[in-house]
Design a protein around this motif. Structure first.
Motif, PDB file in Angstrom:
ATOM      1  N   PRO A   6      29.700  38.582  51.678  1.00  0.00           N
ATOM      2  CA  PRO A   6      30.582  39.242  52.643  1.00  0.00           C
ATOM      3  C   PRO A   6      30.625  38.438  53.941  1.00  0.00           C
ATOM      4  CG  PRO A   6      28.516  40.437  52.448  1.00  0.00           C
ATOM      5  CD  PRO A   6      28.495  39.342  51.417  1.00  0.00           C
ATOM      6  N   PRO A   7      31.723  38.524  54.667  1.00  0.00           N
ATOM      7  CA  PRO A   7      31.804  37.791  55.927  1.00  0.00           C
ATOM      8  C   PRO A   7      30.770  38.336  56.920  1.00  0.00           C
ATOM      9  CG  PRO A   7      33.662  39.274  55.694  1.00  0.00           C
ATOM     10  CD  PRO A   7      32.914  39.296  54.398  1.00  0.00           C
ATOM     11  N   ALA A   8      30.297  37.468  57.786  1.00  0.00           N
ATOM     12  CA  ALA A   8      29.346  37.899  58.806  1.00  0.00           C
ATOM     13  C   ALA A   8      30.024  38.877  59.756  1.00  0.00           C
ATOM     14  CB  ALA A   8      28.835  36.687  59.573  1.00  0.00           C
ATOM     15  N   LEU A   9      29.323  39.949  60.092  1.00  0.00           N
ATOM     16  CA  LEU A   9      29.871  40.966  60.993  1.00  0.00           C
ATOM     17  C   LEU A   9      29.582  40.565  62.432  1.00  0.00           C
ATOM     18  CD1 LEU A   9      31.250  43.704  61.172  1.00  0.00           C
ATOM     19  CD2 LEU A   9      29.006  44.760  61.108  1.00  0.00           C
ATOM     20  N   ARG A  10      30.628  40.474  63.211  1.00  0.00           N
ATOM     21  CA  ARG A  10      30.504  40.181  64.631  1.00  0.00           C
ATOM     22  C   ARG A  10      31.074  41.366  65.394  1.00  0.00           C
ATOM     23  NH1 ARG A  10      33.237  36.198  62.271  1.00  0.00           N
ATOM     24  NH2 ARG A  10      35.092  36.685  63.469  1.00  0.00           N
ATOM     25  N   PRO A  11      30.256  42.401  65.672  1.00  0.00           N
ATOM     26  CA  PRO A  11      30.788  43.631  66.256  1.00  0.00           C
ATOM     27  C   PRO A  11      31.461  43.430  67.602  1.00  0.00           C
ATOM     28  CG  PRO A  11      28.481  43.904  65.628  1.00  0.00           C
ATOM     29  CD  PRO A  11      28.822  42.465  65.449  1.00  0.00           C
ATOM     30  N   ASN A  12      32.665  43.966  67.716  1.00  0.00           N
ATOM     31  CA  ASN A  12      33.388  44.038  68.969  1.00  0.00           C
ATOM     32  C   ASN A  12      33.119  45.404  69.601  1.00  0.00           C
ATOM     33  OD1 ASN A  12      35.293  43.377  70.976  1.00  0.00           O
ATOM     34  ND2 ASN A  12      36.853  44.530  69.899  1.00  0.00           N
ATOM     35  N   LEU A  13      32.913  46.411  68.760  1.00  0.00           N
ATOM     36  CA  LEU A  13      32.627  47.778  69.202  1.00  0.00           C
ATOM     37  C   LEU A  13      31.477  48.288  68.351  1.00  0.00           C
ATOM     38  CD1 LEU A  13      33.384  50.616  70.487  1.00  0.00           C
ATOM     39  CD2 LEU A  13      34.830  50.918  68.481  1.00  0.00           C
ATOM     40  N   ALA A  15      29.558  51.864  67.578  1.00  0.00           N
ATOM     41  CA  ALA A  15      29.577  53.310  67.804  1.00  0.00           C
ATOM     42  C   ALA A  15      28.526  53.942  66.907  1.00  0.00           C
ATOM     43  CB  ALA A  15      30.959  53.880  67.495  1.00  0.00           C
ATOM     44  N   LEU A  16      27.419  54.392  67.480  1.00  0.00           N
ATOM     45  CA  LEU A  16      26.346  55.036  66.737  1.00  0.00           C
ATOM     46  C   LEU A  16      26.375  56.536  67.000  1.00  0.00           C
ATOM     47  CD1 LEU A  16      23.401  52.556  67.394  1.00  0.00           C
ATOM     48  CD2 LEU A  16      24.468  53.051  65.208  1.00  0.00           C
ATOM     49  N   ARG A  17      26.579  57.307  65.938  1.00  0.00           N
ATOM     50  CA  ARG A  17      26.615  58.770  66.011  1.00  0.00           C
ATOM     51  C   ARG A  17      27.562  59.301  67.101  1.00  0.00           C
ATOM     52  NH1 ARG A  17      21.585  57.114  65.107  1.00  0.00           N
ATOM     53  NH2 ARG A  17      20.830  57.276  67.222  1.00  0.00           N
ATOM     54  N   PRO A  18      28.766  58.769  67.186  1.00  0.00           N
ATOM     55  CA  PRO A  18      29.676  59.287  68.225  1.00  0.00           C
ATOM     56  C   PRO A  18      30.215  60.660  67.839  1.00  0.00           C
ATOM     57  CG  PRO A  18      30.844  57.756  66.836  1.00  0.00           C
ATOM     58  CD  PRO A  18      29.402  57.751  66.374  1.00  0.00           C
ATOM     59  N   ASP A  19      30.475  61.497  68.809  1.00  0.00           N
ATOM     60  CA  ASP A  19      31.109  62.797  68.569  1.00  0.00           C
ATOM     61  C   ASP A  19      32.561  62.666  69.006  1.00  0.00           C
ATOM     62  OD1 ASP A  19      31.978  65.363  68.274  1.00  0.00           O
ATOM     63  OD2 ASP A  19      30.488  66.270  69.592  1.00  0.00           O
ATOM     64  N   LEU A  20      33.427  62.460  68.034  1.00  0.00           N
ATOM     65  CA  LEU A  20      34.851  62.302  68.318  1.00  0.00           C
ATOM     66  C   LEU A  20      35.636  63.509  67.833  1.00  0.00           C
ATOM     67  CD1 LEU A  20      35.227  58.551  67.275  1.00  0.00           C
ATOM     68  CD2 LEU A  20      34.892  59.473  69.575  1.00  0.00           C
ATOM     69  N   LEU A  34      31.676  47.996  64.357  1.00  0.00           N
ATOM     70  CA  LEU A  34      30.655  48.619  63.525  1.00  0.00           C
ATOM     71  C   LEU A  34      30.582  50.087  63.909  1.00  0.00           C
ATOM     72  CD1 LEU A  34      28.217  48.621  61.597  1.00  0.00           C
ATOM     73  CD2 LEU A  34      26.814  47.878  63.522  1.00  0.00           C
ATOM     74  N   VAL A  35      30.818  50.970  62.928  1.00  0.00           N
ATOM     75  CA  VAL A  35      30.713  52.408  63.136  1.00  0.00           C
ATOM     76  C   VAL A  35      29.631  52.903  62.196  1.00  0.00           C
ATOM     77  CG1 VAL A  35      31.936  54.620  63.044  1.00  0.00           C
ATOM     78  CG2 VAL A  35      33.158  52.551  63.739  1.00  0.00           C
ATOM     79  N   SER A  36      28.600  53.549  62.721  1.00  0.00           N
ATOM     80  CA  SER A  36      27.456  53.947  61.910  1.00  0.00           C
ATOM     81  C   SER A  36      27.096  55.404  62.151  1.00  0.00           C
ATOM     82  CB  SER A  36      26.262  53.049  62.259  1.00  0.00           C
ATOM     83  OG  SER A  36      25.150  53.385  61.469  1.00  0.00           O
ATOM     84  N   GLU A  37      26.639  56.071  61.081  1.00  0.00           N
ATOM     85  CA  GLU A  37      26.172  57.452  61.147  1.00  0.00           C
ATOM     86  C   GLU A  37      27.196  58.358  61.827  1.00  0.00           C
ATOM     87  OE1 GLU A  37      22.100  57.824  62.487  1.00  0.00           O
ATOM     88  OE2 GLU A  37      21.716  55.759  61.871  1.00  0.00           O
ATOM     89  N   SER A  38      28.450  58.249  61.397  1.00  0.00           N
ATOM     90  CA  SER A  38      29.543  58.986  62.012  1.00  0.00           C
ATOM     91  C   SER A  38      30.134  59.984  61.025  1.00  0.00           C
ATOM     92  CB  SER A  38      30.631  58.026  62.490  1.00  0.00           C
ATOM     93  OG  SER A  38      30.081  57.102  63.395  1.00  0.00           O
ATOM     94  N   THR A  54      34.532  47.323  55.239  1.00  0.00           N
ATOM     95  CA  THR A  54      33.481  47.609  54.273  1.00  0.00           C
ATOM     96  C   THR A  54      32.925  48.995  54.531  1.00  0.00           C
ATOM     97  OG1 THR A  54      32.863  45.272  54.116  1.00  0.00           O
ATOM     98  CG2 THR A  54      31.218  46.875  53.420  1.00  0.00           C
ATOM     99  N   PHE A  55      32.820  49.798  53.471  1.00  0.00           N
ATOM    100  CA  PHE A  55      32.170  51.102  53.547  1.00  0.00           C
ATOM    101  C   PHE A  55      30.847  50.966  52.802  1.00  0.00           C
ATOM    102  CE2 PHE A  55      36.631  52.209  53.950  1.00  0.00           C
ATOM    103  CZ  PHE A  55      36.621  53.177  54.938  1.00  0.00           C
ATOM    104  N   GLU A  56      29.725  51.261  53.461  1.00  0.00           N
ATOM    105  CA  GLU A  56      28.420  51.229  52.820  1.00  0.00           C
ATOM    106  C   GLU A  56      27.776  52.602  52.960  1.00  0.00           C
ATOM    107  OE1 GLU A  56      26.135  48.164  54.694  1.00  0.00           O
ATOM    108  OE2 GLU A  56      27.146  46.564  53.610  1.00  0.00           O
TER     109      GLU A  56
END
Length: 108
Positions: A6-13, A15-20, A34-38, A54-56
């Protein structure tokens, strides 16, 4: 790095556990994010470009994809039980197709 890595991830944003809850993101640019635990329960993604995403370890249970392009999409180690494509229970078909010859599966 090989062609299959997979391509290397270079996060621009990040967001860890955001409440949207009840939020609207219109015309948002989030390349290399990178959006995690959302939680996006009961959300609508409309006219979004998710190319190369990518969805993991994600749950898409009960989701509806309508009028979407899945060209080049790859599923790896995914639970496709109950997967329906245009009214066809694809999960059951693949399970039957991939079962060892002579094996009998009883149940859903």
């Amino acid at each position: 790095m090989t062609e299959n890595d997979p391509p290397a991830l270079r996060p621009n944003l990040l967001a860890l556990r955001p409440d949207l809850t009840s939020s609207t993101l219109a015309g948002a640019e989030a390349a290399h994010s990178l959006v995690s635990e959302s939680n996006f329960f009961n959300s609508l993604f409309h006219s979004c470009n998710l190319q190369g995403i990518t969805f993991e370890s994600s749950e898409l249970d009960g989701s509806l994809f309508e009028g979407c392009s899945f060209r080049g999409v790859e599923l790896r180690n995914c639970d496709i039980d109950g997967l329906i494509v245009n009214g066809v229970r694809v999960g059951a078909l693949l399970r039957a197709f991939l079962a060892p010859e002579g094996a009998v599966h009883v149940g859903g």
